[in-house]
Design a protein around this motif. Structure first.
Motif, PDB file in Angstrom:
ATOM      1  N   ARG A 100      36.079 -36.449 -42.950  1.00  0.00           N
ATOM      2  CA  ARG A 100      35.516 -35.408 -43.818  1.00  0.00           C
ATOM      3  C   ARG A 100      34.383 -34.663 -43.108  1.00  0.00           C
ATOM      4  NH1 ARG A 100      39.341 -34.849 -47.729  1.00  0.00           N
ATOM      5  NH2 ARG A 100      39.771 -36.828 -48.786  1.00  0.00           N
ATOM      6  N   LEU A 101      33.509 -35.397 -42.423  1.00  0.00           N
ATOM      7  CA  LEU A 101      32.334 -34.795 -41.787  1.00  0.00           C
ATOM      8  C   LEU A 101      32.662 -34.054 -40.500  1.00  0.00           C
ATOM      9  CD1 LEU A 101      29.634 -37.623 -42.118  1.00  0.00           C
ATOM     10  CD2 LEU A 101      29.800 -35.527 -43.456  1.00  0.00           C
ATOM     11  N   GLY A 102      33.575 -34.626 -39.707  1.00  0.00           N
ATOM     12  CA  GLY A 102      33.873 -34.062 -38.395  1.00  0.00           C
ATOM     13  C   GLY A 102      33.516 -35.019 -37.283  1.00  0.00           C
ATOM     14  N   ARG A 103      34.036 -34.733 -36.076  1.00  0.00           N
ATOM     15  CA  ARG A 103      33.827 -35.641 -34.941  1.00  0.00           C
ATOM     16  C   ARG A 103      32.370 -35.616 -34.473  1.00  0.00           C
ATOM     17  NH1 ARG A 103      38.346 -36.372 -37.396  1.00  0.00           N
ATOM     18  NH2 ARG A 103      40.229 -35.490 -36.452  1.00  0.00           N
ATOM     19  N   ARG A 104      31.799 -34.410 -34.358  1.00  0.00           N
ATOM     20  CA  ARG A 104      30.430 -34.275 -33.859  1.00  0.00           C
ATOM     21  C   ARG A 104      29.441 -34.980 -34.789  1.00  0.00           C
ATOM     22  NH1 ARG A 104      26.565 -30.411 -35.076  1.00  0.00           N
ATOM     23  NH2 ARG A 104      24.967 -30.020 -33.479  1.00  0.00           N
ATOM     24  N   GLN A 105      29.517 -34.703 -36.081  1.00  0.00           N
ATOM     25  CA  GLN A 105      28.624 -35.360 -37.023  1.00  0.00           C
ATOM     26  C   GLN A 105      28.928 -36.852 -37.124  1.00  0.00           C
ATOM     27  OE1 GLN A 105      27.507 -33.373 -40.745  1.00  0.00           O
ATOM     28  NE2 GLN A 105      28.733 -31.606 -40.102  1.00  0.00           N
ATOM     29  N   GLY A 106      30.189 -37.212 -36.908  1.00  0.00           N
ATOM     30  CA  GLY A 106      30.543 -38.630 -36.915  1.00  0.00           C
ATOM     31  C   GLY A 106      29.854 -39.393 -35.805  1.00  0.00           C
ATOM     32  N   THR A 145      27.195 -42.458 -36.339  1.00  0.00           N
ATOM     33  CA  THR A 145      27.377 -43.808 -35.819  1.00  0.00           C
ATOM     34  C   THR A 145      26.276 -44.198 -34.830  1.00  0.00           C
ATOM     35  OG1 THR A 145      28.901 -42.907 -34.158  1.00  0.00           O
ATOM     36  CG2 THR A 145      29.873 -43.834 -36.151  1.00  0.00           C
ATOM     37  N   VAL A 146      25.919 -43.279 -33.929  1.00  0.00           N
ATOM     38  CA  VAL A 146      24.876 -43.581 -32.942  1.00  0.00           C
ATOM     39  C   VAL A 146      23.508 -43.654 -33.612  1.00  0.00           C
ATOM     40  CG1 VAL A 146      23.716 -42.788 -30.852  1.00  0.00           C
ATOM     41  CG2 VAL A 146      26.190 -42.537 -31.065  1.00  0.00           C
ATOM     42  N   SER A 170      25.042 -55.898 -40.781  1.00  0.00           N
ATOM     43  CA  SER A 170      26.402 -55.486 -41.123  1.00  0.00           C
ATOM     44  C   SER A 170      26.630 -54.025 -40.800  1.00  0.00           C
ATOM     45  CB  SER A 170      26.680 -55.734 -42.615  1.00  0.00           C
ATOM     46  OG  SER A 170      26.777 -57.119 -42.882  1.00  0.00           O
ATOM     47  N   PHE A 171      25.561 -53.235 -40.891  1.00  0.00           N
ATOM     48  CA  PHE A 171      25.699 -51.822 -40.556  1.00  0.00           C
ATOM     49  C   PHE A 171      25.802 -51.609 -39.050  1.00  0.00           C
ATOM     50  CE2 PHE A 171      24.384 -51.425 -44.911  1.00  0.00           C
ATOM     51  CZ  PHE A 171      25.072 -50.309 -45.348  1.00  0.00           C
ATOM     52  N   GLY A 172      25.774 -52.709 -38.306  1.00  0.00           N
ATOM     53  CA  GLY A 172      26.127 -52.635 -36.891  1.00  0.00           C
ATOM     54  C   GLY A 172      27.584 -52.227 -36.714  1.00  0.00           C
ATOM     55  N   GLY A 173      28.357 -52.275 -37.828  1.00  0.00           N
ATOM     56  CA  GLY A 173      29.727 -51.772 -37.798  1.00  0.00           C
ATOM     57  C   GLY A 173      29.784 -50.313 -37.409  1.00  0.00           C
ATOM     58  N   LEU A 174      28.662 -49.609 -37.585  1.00  0.00           N
ATOM     59  CA  LEU A 174      28.575 -48.222 -37.114  1.00  0.00           C
ATOM     60  C   LEU A 174      28.763 -48.163 -35.604  1.00  0.00           C
ATOM     61  CD1 LEU A 174      25.470 -47.129 -39.217  1.00  0.00           C
ATOM     62  CD2 LEU A 174      27.803 -46.301 -39.528  1.00  0.00           C
ATOM     63  N   GLY A 175      28.218 -49.168 -34.908  1.00  0.00           N
ATOM     64  CA  GLY A 175      28.348 -49.210 -33.456  1.00  0.00           C
ATOM     65  C   GLY A 175      29.782 -49.414 -33.016  1.00  0.00           C
ATOM     66  N   PHE A 176      30.525 -50.293 -33.732  1.00  0.00           N
ATOM     67  CA  PHE A 176      31.941 -50.486 -33.402  1.00  0.00           C
ATOM     68  C   PHE A 176      32.717 -49.182 -33.585  1.00  0.00           C
ATOM     69  CE2 PHE A 176      30.917 -54.882 -35.089  1.00  0.00           C
ATOM     70  CZ  PHE A 176      30.825 -55.456 -33.838  1.00  0.00           C
ATOM     71  N   SER A 177      32.373 -48.447 -34.646  1.00  0.00           N
ATOM     72  CA  SER A 177      33.100 -47.224 -34.955  1.00  0.00           C
ATOM     73  C   SER A 177      32.799 -46.108 -33.967  1.00  0.00           C
ATOM     74  CB  SER A 177      32.747 -46.757 -36.376  1.00  0.00           C
ATOM     75  OG  SER A 177      33.082 -47.750 -37.317  1.00  0.00           O
ATOM     76  N   GLN A 199      32.912 -46.084 -30.783  1.00  0.00           N
ATOM     77  CA  GLN A 199      33.953 -45.982 -29.764  1.00  0.00           C
ATOM     78  C   GLN A 199      35.172 -45.232 -30.285  1.00  0.00           C
ATOM     79  OE1 GLN A 199      34.775 -49.265 -26.876  1.00  0.00           O
ATOM     80  NE2 GLN A 199      33.609 -50.467 -28.316  1.00  0.00           N
ATOM     81  N   ALA A 200      35.517 -45.484 -31.557  1.00  0.00           N
ATOM     82  CA  ALA A 200      36.679 -44.827 -32.149  1.00  0.00           C
ATOM     83  C   ALA A 200      36.429 -43.328 -32.304  1.00  0.00           C
ATOM     84  CB  ALA A 200      36.990 -45.453 -33.506  1.00  0.00           C
ATOM     85  N   VAL A 201      35.237 -42.956 -32.750  1.00  0.00           N
ATOM     86  CA  VAL A 201      34.907 -41.541 -32.914  1.00  0.00           C
ATOM     87  C   VAL A 201      34.878 -40.856 -31.549  1.00  0.00           C
ATOM     88  CG1 VAL A 201      33.235 -39.890 -33.832  1.00  0.00           C
ATOM     89  CG2 VAL A 201      33.522 -42.104 -34.938  1.00  0.00           C
ATOM     90  N   ASN A 202      34.322 -41.547 -30.573  1.00  0.00           N
ATOM     91  CA  ASN A 202      34.255 -41.013 -29.214  1.00  0.00           C
ATOM     92  C   ASN A 202      35.661 -40.744 -28.669  1.00  0.00           C
ATOM     93  OD1 ASN A 202      33.190 -40.337 -26.652  1.00  0.00           O
ATOM     94  ND2 ASN A 202      33.446 -42.434 -25.945  1.00  0.00           N
TER      95      ASN A 202
END
Length: 406
Positions: free
Chosen positions: A38-44, A48-49, A79-86, A88-91
């Protein structure tokens, strides 16, 4: 270890906390994909970072001595370290779409090779972070380490904000969605037809389970879960496997793993290059099956010499982690723009169930039959199964249509 001592946890409590953090991280990562679509790759990437930086900072502020409250706060925040896992996927999603439209002919012809150098930064960063932790832990403590960890992330968010543009594929998808929401359906369909793309208003999470994409979602998820049996066995528990299965002293195992990981780094570049030559799917399947055979050989009674142990372990890790340079990019090729981030993020999040299930199985088998048997039947066998699961993945036709008209 520093946090366990600081909070006064027993090994059992520390294990329980880490398990719940893995569960929470998976939940966060699973839910993030639709948000990014919904947000986009750049904002994603900024989310996450930047979110990872906030998590690191908040972790350093959690008080000790509050028993269950402290443990609960650690679980919730980490648990919000899951942002870090994601991230790589957004990248991978962003790079995939950027390389489709780049004017650099080399990157258009060899996207996997160039992406491999980017993906290779992950293990190098992990090794650098481990070295800094070892050097600074006794000086600034674990809280200081978490605070320092926020600085690179904040800098990276600023660089993304200043220098990265949204991908044209997502801008088109966003424009189509805006037309649909404003009731201009005919105009939206005409615009989609002019680019020969399929525009869907179905929720991204629901899309990845549609009949023509469901097979990919299931096969990739199985592959990641079983492959993380191997990651857990030979990467996370590498020193324990070397000590208990091969009789290598911990001090020697530490240096062995440094050499092994340095060799494995070049696996990213090799598999990125090979994926461009023979196809990413074949590269992943071949790499993971060879990896399982290397680890099985390393665990056999025939390998006792330190040089042979390093060679076979390095070979296993080379073909275990290297294909991730290919699979991250390949997953982005297996979902259309409308649900690409959701699919890639969802699959990446299955690494957490893989670690939890693999860790439980490893402990169970090791307790009954020893570390060598656990590493073989959980780690090596898991890698082999993950390679077989990749056979059932495929690139959908609608992605070919999207790429032909960007």
């Amino acid at each position: 270890m520093g946090t366990q001592h600081s909070f006064g946890w027993t090994p059992t409590t520390a294990y329980a906390v880490n398990t719940w953090i893995s569960v929470g991280s998976a939940i966060v990562a699973f839910s993030l994909g639709p948000i990014i679509d919904r947000l986009g790759r750049r904002q994603g990437m900024m989310l996450t970072v930047g979110g990872t930086a906030i998590v690191s900072g908040l972790t350093a502020l959690i008080p000790t001595g509050l028993a269950l409250i402290s443990a609960s706060l650690i679980v919730v925040v980490r648990s919000f370290g899951g942002l870090g896992f994601s991230e790589q996927a957004v990248n991978a999603t962003y790079i995939n779409e950027v390389y489709q439209v780049t004017e650099d002919e080399r990157k258009r012809r060899r996207p996997g090779y160039y992406y491999a150098w980017i993906q290779g930064g992950w293990p190098l960063g992990f090794m650098l972070a481990s070295a800094l932790s070892l050097a600074l832990l006794n000086t600034i403590g674990w809280r200081g380490l978490y605070l320092i960890a926020t600085l690179p992330a904040v800098l990276l968010v600023w660089l993304i904000f200043r220098h990265l543009k949204e991908t044209p594929q997502f801008r088109l998808h966003q424009r189509l969605s805006q037309l649909e929401r404003s009731g201009r359906n005919t105009e939206a369909h005409a615009l989609a037809a002019s680019y020969n793309v399929e525009h869907s208003t179905v929720a991204p999470f629901k899309r990845i389970w549609e009949p023509h994409l469901r097979g990919n979602t299931i096969a990739f998820s199985i592959a990641w879960i079983f492959n993380f049996f191997g990651i857990m066995s030979f990467s996370i528990l590498g020193s324990s496997v070397l000590k208990n299965a091969k009789g290598v002293e911990l001090s020697e195992a530490f240096w062995m793993l440094i050499i092994i990981n340095l060799i494995a780094y070049f696996g990213y570049v090799f598999h990125g290059w090979l994926g461009d030559k023979i196809g990413r799917k074949k590269t992943i399947i071949i790499g993971w099956i060879i990896s399982s055979l290397f680890f099985a050989l390393m665990l056999s009674p025939f390998i006792t010499d330190p040089t042979a142990i390093i060679a076979t372990y390095a070979g296993g890790l080379f073909f275990l982690v290297g294909p991730y340079a290919a699979i991250q990019y390949f997953m982005a090729e297996c979902y259309p723009v409308s649900c690409r981030a959701t699919g890639v993020t969802f699959i990446g999040a299955t690494s957490q169930p893989g670690i939890i299930i693999g860790g439980a199985l490893f402990t169970l088998v090791a307790g009954s039959f020893g570390t060598q048997a656990a590493a073989l039947w959980v780690g090596a066998a898991g890698i082999f199964v993950s390679g077989l699961a990749m056979i059932f993945t495929k690139r959908p036709h609608e992605v070919d249509l999207e790429e032909a008209h960007v």
